[in-house]
Design an enzyme around this catalytic site. Structure first.
Site, PDB file in Angstrom:
ATOM      1  N   LYS A 126    -116.535 -42.599 -29.239  1.00 45.94           N
ATOM      2  CA  LYS A 126    -117.588 -43.190 -28.411  1.00 45.94           C
ATOM      3  C   LYS A 126    -117.126 -43.337 -26.964  1.00 45.94           C
ATOM      4  O   LYS A 126    -117.829 -42.977 -26.023  1.00 45.94           O
ATOM      5  CB  LYS A 126    -118.004 -44.549 -28.967  1.00 45.94           C
ATOM      6  CG  LYS A 126    -119.286 -45.069 -28.322  1.00 45.94           C
ATOM      7  CD  LYS A 126    -119.386 -46.572 -28.314  1.00 45.94           C
ATOM      8  CE  LYS A 126    -119.045 -47.115 -26.954  1.00 45.94           C
ATOM      9  NZ  LYS A 126    -119.051 -48.539 -26.827  1.00 45.94           N
ATOM     10  N   ASP A 144    -123.412 -46.636 -29.899  1.00 44.63           N
ATOM     11  CA  ASP A 144    -122.811 -47.957 -30.128  1.00 44.63           C
ATOM     12  C   ASP A 144    -123.668 -48.705 -31.147  1.00 44.63           C
ATOM     13  O   ASP A 144    -124.603 -48.153 -31.719  1.00 44.63           O
ATOM     14  CB  ASP A 144    -122.681 -48.728 -28.810  1.00 44.63           C
ATOM     15  CG  ASP A 144    -124.031 -49.141 -28.230  1.00 44.63           C
ATOM     16  OD1 ASP A 144    -125.085 -48.735 -28.793  1.00 44.63           O
ATOM     17  OD2 ASP A 144    -124.050 -49.867 -27.227  1.00 44.63           O
TER      18      ASP A 144
END
Length: 222
Positions: A126, A144
């Site tokens: 991420k 997220d």
């Protein structure tokens, strides 16, 4: 008259258009001035709010604002500066170590390469995706907890995990929209469709996509 939920493509089109109306501008929420400062800010944002990160980073940049200098700062000093962000023991070691690696292997520059970024200490998929998209402008769709939750509420993914959610979103939305959509969904999630503020039956997008939904949408955690 029977109320019908929108079909998937109708949901995709509506979501994209509505988010563009709500958030035509998408400033990166983490304060930064180059790829390195963004990388560190994203690393610090794990299990910490963006607001808190933005309060902490000015003090960190006073210690060092580039890999060459940061590699020389004792871990204890870094840890002290970032303590309010939480997980400071792990994050401080990662910041010093990745700064050393950038100096020794990449001439002090953040590599513009997903695989190389993911090998750096404290940098997961991420974080690497955010840096690739927001620092370098490459198409990426960092997922997220906000995005993972909303994608399930909006019926865009089965949401087994963030990896699956990322694949599904990339398949549904045009590549040239990914970088902006990633931020638009986060902004919407924080403002209207938070974990406690909406259960899939409250906010505008949830109720427009699923007008026939009677019960709260159960969300699988990332």
């Amino acid at each position: 008259m029977m109320v019908k939920n929108l079909l998937k493509q109708e949901r995709v089109d509506y979501i994209q258009n509505r988010l563009e109306e709500l958030y035509p501008e998408t400033p990166v929420p983490l304060d930064h001035f180059d790829a390195y400062s963004l990388l560190i800010a994203v690393l610090l944002s794990a299990q910490c709010t963006d607001e808190r990160v933005n309060q902490v980073t000015p003090g960190l940049w006073k210690l060092a604002d580039n890999p060459h200098d940061m590699a020389q700062v004792p871990v204890e000093k870094i840890r002290e500066a970032i303590r309010p962000c939480g997980l400071s023991p792990q994050k401080s070691k990662a910041i010093q170590k990745l700064s050393e690696i950038l100096v020794n292997q990449y001439h002090g520059k953040v590599p513009e390469n997903m695989a190389a970024l993911e090998t750096l200490p404290g940098v997961g998929h991420k974080t690497a995706s955010v840096v690739m998209s927001q620092a370098f402008g490459h198409p990426a769709f960092p997922v997220d907890t906000h995005i993972h939750r909303l994608a399930q509420r909006w019926g865009l993914t089965s949401g087994k995990n963030v990896v699956q959610t990322e694949k599904d979103l990339k398949r549904l939305f045009p590549e040239d929209k990914w970088n902006k959509l990633h931020l638009q969904i986060i902004f919407y999630g924080r403002e209207f469709c938070s974990a406690r503020g909406c259960d899939g039956t409250v906010c505008e997008i949830c109720t427009t996509c699923y007008p026939a939904r009677k019960n709260p949408k159960k969300v699988k955690k990332a």
